[in-house]
Write an enzyme that holds these catalytic residues in place. Structure first.
Site, PDB file in Angstrom:
ATOM      1  N   VAL A 163      -9.790 -35.834 -48.631  1.00 56.01           N
ATOM      2  CA  VAL A 163      -8.694 -35.060 -48.041  1.00 56.01           C
ATOM      3  C   VAL A 163      -8.457 -33.811 -48.894  1.00 56.01           C
ATOM      4  O   VAL A 163      -8.294 -33.917 -50.118  1.00 56.01           O
ATOM      5  CB  VAL A 163      -7.397 -35.887 -47.948  1.00 56.01           C
ATOM      6  CG1 VAL A 163      -6.276 -35.020 -47.367  1.00 56.01           C
ATOM      7  CG2 VAL A 163      -7.604 -37.120 -47.088  1.00 56.01           C
ATOM      8  N   ASP A 217      -2.851 -51.552 -38.635  1.00 60.53           N
ATOM      9  CA  ASP A 217      -3.107 -51.467 -40.077  1.00 60.53           C
ATOM     10  C   ASP A 217      -1.874 -50.922 -40.795  1.00 60.53           C
ATOM     11  O   ASP A 217      -1.969 -49.991 -41.593  1.00 60.53           O
ATOM     12  CB  ASP A 217      -4.331 -50.597 -40.354  1.00 60.53           C
ATOM     13  CG  ASP A 217      -4.858 -50.784 -41.782  1.00 60.53           C
ATOM     14  OD1 ASP A 217      -4.655 -51.874 -42.350  1.00 60.53           O
ATOM     15  OD2 ASP A 217      -5.451 -49.846 -42.326  1.00 60.53           O
ATOM     16  N   LEU A 249      -6.946 -33.564 -52.387  1.00 60.71           N
ATOM     17  CA  LEU A 249      -5.745 -34.383 -52.504  1.00 60.71           C
ATOM     18  C   LEU A 249      -6.076 -35.843 -52.767  1.00 60.71           C
ATOM     19  O   LEU A 249      -5.268 -36.580 -53.337  1.00 60.71           O
ATOM     20  CB  LEU A 249      -4.899 -34.275 -51.229  1.00 60.71           C
ATOM     21  CG  LEU A 249      -4.376 -32.873 -50.895  1.00 60.71           C
ATOM     22  CD1 LEU A 249      -3.610 -32.904 -49.576  1.00 60.71           C
ATOM     23  CD2 LEU A 249      -3.489 -32.360 -52.010  1.00 60.71           C
TER      24      LEU A 249
END
Length: 900
Positions: free
Chosen positions: A202, A306, A194
């Site tokens: 991923v 973040d 992905l």
């Protein structure tokens, strides 16, 4: 890159990784590098000598890292490790398979090629070898101290060198990693990749028994800090109660040197991909969704740290979820200490940068920065800014309200962007309530129903979204119809307030008179954050007293007791600048001293203006800081003026994009060439260092520029090597014999050199002043080519003496000198520039004392007639109009048309 300029690269690889070594060599040769050595390890008798010779000649060493490479016990790995210890920054570990790394390699920045296709791998390889941090600052987490420093990117050669006779095919195979993950996770079926980045790879997956689609996040390297971040993310998310807007984690598995998080699959993509397609109501819906997620995690004493578009993903139904809690921190309710500077610079709160206590408002600042970008279509503070410039603006620059955005919504965003954490919303729920009410007032009661973003809100926030418009019963936290008293930020910097406005009951006459120059709460700019010597605290105390006085004034008016008029003159403000920032140099350097003096002079003369000295990486960073006119009204920078010529003219090696709005304010003495060598090395003149290893400053620094010019005229171009390491570290490497010399262009004396020479008097300085004439000729030829008919020749270099009083044990040394000065943008405030231009001469002794604390032995900085009227840099970079007026009054105008 011409072959003469190419840097030599040594490739170290195990025999099993020979295909990777060949492919890497091919990419580097095509990019113009000289691959010095690429053979796999051979155990013949000549191997140790060949290895040592190759390592000594190499500018970079690439270790092709895999489990078999680490398992090797041969001389090759030992030699690479030994070389890396002696030559900081030379070793580039390139990971080609998940690997447990030894401590030395684990502390270095890696270039991971795991799970990348060929184009991605090529980009990441070349970026890592050139020293470019990957991922980019706006695309990944910045871990200061472990990310490779930015260096100049070598241009591609006009004619690439021929490829090897047997071109190496790309050896990376994503299916091999997928197979490894599948073996480690038997319950799961592993599908397509992905994505990939600095974190790893991923994969799409499916739990066979549950038929549940998942995402499997695979760590790219088993580095200790990265592994800790991974397991931390899994623990944080596993311990959170389920929330609609927080990603779900199902499992965390460590096996076969793989570290994997199994989480829900969010196939709708990141918010980053939708930035340009969202309407303003959609943006507000995103803000509410993230605020609800933050309210949930903050309730569990977790800070995200973040928040950014890349960490906001959508599921198939358009429901937004916050992800990537890898740098989340547990806090005790009063705030978490910042043990390291972590986050993404584009969205970091001021307290993250300065290392202060963090709290829920830290995440709110980041969310407001994202919302600012979504609403206005432009990032907070603008596009393509360097990390130092972003840090400065987060700390010191109050942003204007987002353009084209309803004022009610803009006020909510501006409040959440306050420099002081306590001036932001007290919680994510309060932020959500204010944003919901503002969106309702701006877009109507049914705005959320028509949004393309799916949100699931708490009852309180939903009531604020759909409650009656002003005029009926107000919804939660909506503004009343009573008269409000607020103080706008100066120069249109803020449309709203940084603390809730004080309201006056409707029956009280609105007769309050406020001193026109009183700073608004939004004018805080952190009270001198980044300044030195305690000066910045004065601005904070002044604002605190103004706030108390303002509150007392409103209270008296509310009681109907008094009508107030200003009794005292407000503190004097320098032009239109209530806040001035001076970019200087490394902490403790002469530039830093000059910046501190200048900030102090401004504050002493204008109590209504707070001035901050901000230490930086030097001239190149300072010049870039004043590039953008819209942000440079109250900014000044200290710089080598010959480097300013490069910036203004767009000298390709230094500044490929010219800074045409750059202007000179005035001079500040000279930088002198310090050529530091060991006393016992036998060097007596600069020419003795031809072909040796001489460290200097970063590629775009004035130090590297002047050092390159010196060795170019000595006939040994290429001896000077750009270096990001601090001067103290460079001197330590000279002392232990790892390099031959350090070339430093700075004011004399320089503290780091002075301290090194005191310690046993092991070093000395070589004279360079006899090269001034050839260097002037070199300058005229090179820079003249850039400027063409507009070039004005002259003595940009001069010879100055370094005296025995400057450095213990060192005799009088004649050195090359280049002019320093203060620069600004054409749009800089004219009153600010006029004050500084005068101060550089009227207060010359104060600046001299910042360099020569012992009085300087009767030395002085040049007068206006000795500098402005004579040095050609004032012809090549125009004077700021206000500075030009001052120098015209003194009769010290440049002898050319550029300064008139």
């Amino acid at each position: 890159m011409s072959r003469g300029d190419a840097r030599r690269v040594f490739i170290s690889a195990a025999d099993a990784d020979r295909g990777w070594a060949q492919w890497i060599a091919l990419q580097l040769r095509q990019a113009g590098y000289i691959v010095e050595y690429e053979r796999s390890w051979q155990a013949d008798a000549s191997f140790p000598a060949n290895m040592d010779n190759a390592l000594a000649r190499a500018d970079k060493i690439i270790s092709v890292v895999s489990p078999v490479y680490i398992d090797q016990s041969t001389y090759g790995l030992e030699a690479v490790v030994r070389t890396a210890r002696n030559r900081d920054g030379v070793l580039v570990p390139v990971l080609v398979a998940p690997t447990t790394l030894p401590p030395l390699l684990g502390r270095l920045s890696h270039v991971s090629l795991i799970g990348l296709d060929e184009a991605e791998a090529q980009q990441r390889l070349l970026g890592g070898v050139r020293g470019i941090p990957l991922p980019r600052a706006d695309e990944g987490v910045l871990w200061l101290g472990s990310v490779a420093p930015t260096r100049q990117v070598p241009p591609a050669p006009a004619t690439p060198p021929p490829a090897p006779k047997l071109p190496a095919p790309f050896p990376g195979r994503i299916d091999m990693l997928a197979d490894q993950v599948a073996r480690a996770l038997p319950p799961y079926e592993i599908g397509a990749r992905l994505g990939a980045g600095g974190f790893g790879v991923v994969f799409e997956g499916r739990h066979r028994a549950l038929n549940r689609r998942v995402a499997v996040k695979v760590l790219s390297a088993d580095r200790e800090d990265a592994q800790a971040r991974y397991s931390s993310e899994a623990r944080v998310l596993a311990n959170l109660d389920h929330h609609a807007h927080v990603v779900r984690v199902y499992d965390y598995v460590e096996q076969d040197e793989l570290h994997m998080i199994i989480m829900e699959l969010l196939s709708g993509g990141t918010l980053t991909r939708r930035l340009r397609r969202l309407s303003q109501p959609d943006a507000c819906a995103v803000g509410l969704a993230v605020a609800e997620a933050l309210s949930h995690v903050h309730g569990h004493n977790v800070l995200h740290r973040d928040i950014k578009p890349d960490n906001m993903l959508f599921d198939d139904d358009g429901l937004l979820k916050v992800t990537d809690f890898g740098i989340a921190k547990i806090f005790d309710g009063s705030g978490a200490s910042a043990t390291a500077i972590v986050g993404t610079p584009k969205y970091m709160a001021p307290e993250q940068i300065s290392g202060e206590r963090l709290g829920p408002s830290t995440d709110l600042y980041s969310l407001a920065a994202v919302l600012y970008e979504l609403l206005s279509g432009q990032p907070l503070f603008g596009q393509d800014l360097s990390v130092p410039v972003l840090y400065h603006r987060h700390l010191n620059v109050v942003p204007p309200p987002p353009a084209g955005v309803p004022s009610e919504i803009g006020a909510v965003v501006v409040r959440a962007l306050a420099k002081q954490a306590e001036q932001r919303h007290p919680s994510a729920r309060d932020f959500a309530l204010d944003l919901a009410a503002a969106a309702r007032e701006s877009f109507g009661q049914n705005w959320l129903a028509s949004s393309a973003v799916t949100v699931q809100l708490s009852e309180e926030v939903r009531t604020a979204v759909t409650g009656p418009l002003p005029g009926g019963h107000p919804g939660p936290r909506s503004k009343t119809s009573s008269t409000s008293v607020s103080v706008p930020a100066s120069g249109g910097a803020a449309a709203g307030w940084d603390t809730p406005p004080t309201t006056v009951p409707p029956h009280v006459p609105s007769v309050v008179s406020v001193p026109p120059t009183a700073p608004a709460p939004g004018d805080d700019d952190r009270g001198g954050r980044g300044g030195r010597g305690g000066r910045g605290g004065r601005g904070g105390r002044r604002r605190a007293w103004l706030a108390v006085g303002f509150a007392v004034m409103v209270a008296l008016v509310a009681l109907g007791l008094v009508v107030l008029q200003p009794d005292d003159e407000p503190p004097a403000v320098l032009g239109g600048c209530t806040q001035v920032t001076v970019f200087s140099g490394g902490e403790g350097t002469p530039y830093d001293g000059y910046g501190t003096v200048l900030a102090g002079l401004i504050e002493d003369a204008y109590p209504g203006t707070s001035a901050n000295n901000v230490p930086t990486a030097g001239s190149a960073a300072n010049l870039e800081s004043v590039r953008i006119p819209a942000n440079a009204r109250c900014l000044l920078a200290v710089s080598q003026l010959n480097t300013a010529v490069d910036a203004y003219g767009g000298t390709p090696a230094q500044f490929p994009t010219p800074i045409k709005n750059l202007r000179i304010v005035g001079p500040l003495g000279f930088d002198l060439v310090h050529l530091v060598v060991r006393r016992d090395a036998g060097f007596t003149r600069a020419a003795d260092l031809c072909g040796r290893q001489v460290l200097s400053g970063p590629t775009r620094s004035g130090t590297f520029q002047i050092g390159s010019a010196l060795f170019r005229v000595l006939g040994c171009e290429g001896s000077v090597r750009p270096e990001e390491a601090a001067l103290t570290d460079q001197l330590a490497r000279v002392r232990r014999g790892a390099v031959d010399a350090v070339l430093w262009a700075g004011g004399s004396p320089t503290a780091e050199i002075r301290e090194s020479l005191r310690d046993g008097e092991w070093a000395t300085l070589l004279p360079t002043g006899d090269s001034v004439g050839p260097m002037i000729n070199d300058w005229n030829g090179r820079v003249g080519t850039t400027f063409g008919a507009n070039f004005v020749a002259g003595d940009v270099y001069t010879a100055e003496e370094i005296l025995p009083s400057d450095y213990p044990g060192v005799g009088r040394t004649l050195a090359v000198a280049v002019p320093n000065g203060v620069v600004a943008n054409q749009s800089a405030d004219p009153d600010l520039v006029a004050f500084v231009a005068r101060a550089l001469f009227d207060d010359r002794s104060t600046f001299e004392a910042a360099l020569w604390v012992d009085g300087g032995g009767g030395r002085h900085f040049p007068t206006a007639a000795e500098s402005v009227a004579r040095n050609p840099v004032y012809c090549l970079v125009p004077l700021h109009p206000s500075a030009r007026t001052y120098y015209a009054e003194t009769g010290s105008v440049p002898g050319c048309t550029a300064g008139t």
